[in-house]
Design an enzyme around this catalytic site. Sequence first.
Site: not given
Length: 450
Positions: A197, A77, A141
């Site tokens: 995150d 993204r 991540s």
Amino acid sequence: IYIFVLQVDKVIEAFTLSDEKLMHLSTKLFEQLFKGLGQATNEEAELKMLPSYVTSTPDGTEHGDFLALDLGGTNFRIILVKITPNPNSNIQMDNQVYSISHKLMTGTGTKLFDHLVNCLWDFLVERDMMCQLLPIGFTFSFPTRHLGIKKTILVNWSKGFTASGVVGEDIGQLLNDAINRKFKNFELKIMSTVVNDTVGTMVSCAYDHHETCMGLIVGTGTNMCYMESQSNTEMLGDNFRSLEGEMCINTEWGAFGDNSGSLDEVKTSYDIAIDHNSPNQGEHIYEKMISGMYMGELVRRIIVDLSAKGELFQKVDEHSILYDGGFSTAFVSQILQPNIDATMTMEYLRSFGVTANIDDVAKVKKICEAVSVRAAALCAVGVVAVARKIEKNRGHVRMVVGVDGSVYRKHPTFKNVLIDTTRRLAPELNIGFEVSTDGSGRGAALVAAV
């Protein structure tokens, strides 16, 4: 009937923890925070207290355009974040998702990062932004080791990625190299390469709620970060440690109880079975008792046990997914929905190959409640421990926890139980909870901004 009630109640009792027991566990976790921060004790500590090198949270003066990149699976993204400063603080986001093929996931690191930059090129060309100097926050991540705000090393791949030439390398440098190969005459500035995150969750929430000093994730997994006085971060050594200001510390609290046995006294036979059958046996014990990845499986194992003893359900189809790990946390959430009556629940159970009566429905609901309440209560144990650590540094101040994750957002009772238990265990502390907005996107951009 007496035997039925007795067996279910016995399970409920095993999952019910007194406030005294919860406070005892909170004290144990509090001690692990200090162990993780200490230079001499960090290696043996369960909570590794990883430094993020993020030394401040938003104060409302941030402004400009920022890019956030988010890679954590088969989707990549890119988010353009436009921040308008006070007095009219506002954040606008424009994002686009690109796919990551299996070939890219398992090929070379060069091809993977070239693909990421090709996506970035397309994103910027489409928006006529090729000539701008844009800071980038990159949410990556995967298991990493931070050596500074601009240097993060990949420890190992996960989630099906095996791209060669990346493990042990600086992720930010690999991204920069790919940018230089593609852009040549254009300059993009990497302000912060990798954003955890949990850290992004805290920073994103802090933009809207300036008293935010903790970031909590309760979804597939669980983790907590918080702002710690740099004078306490002994594990950094004198080269990176400052005696002034704060730094966000990623506790990695899912490992609480792994070595100390602190959770042994509250484990049930079902917890032990889940750990024994997990790919990371003996690791992340605390996480396995809280997070969404295991909540449904805990309920399933209890139901299978009681059903095998003839104490639950009129009939179970031999091909029921009850027998092959087919329960997710969504099952638990559905059972506990306030607008679902007994008849609807019976029909829902029938879809799993189970024939249940009203008594069965009541028992299943009690089981789901017990597992959920324990998960939220154990999460509160950690929140209280971290809040007490912050109070030790800052004094008695308002503390806001920025929270994200599917369990916190979607489970019908988890949020309220977590908040109520936290306040009950620490009524003297001024702790608030706020849902964070897009920690991996907006949060990553805000880390670059601050």
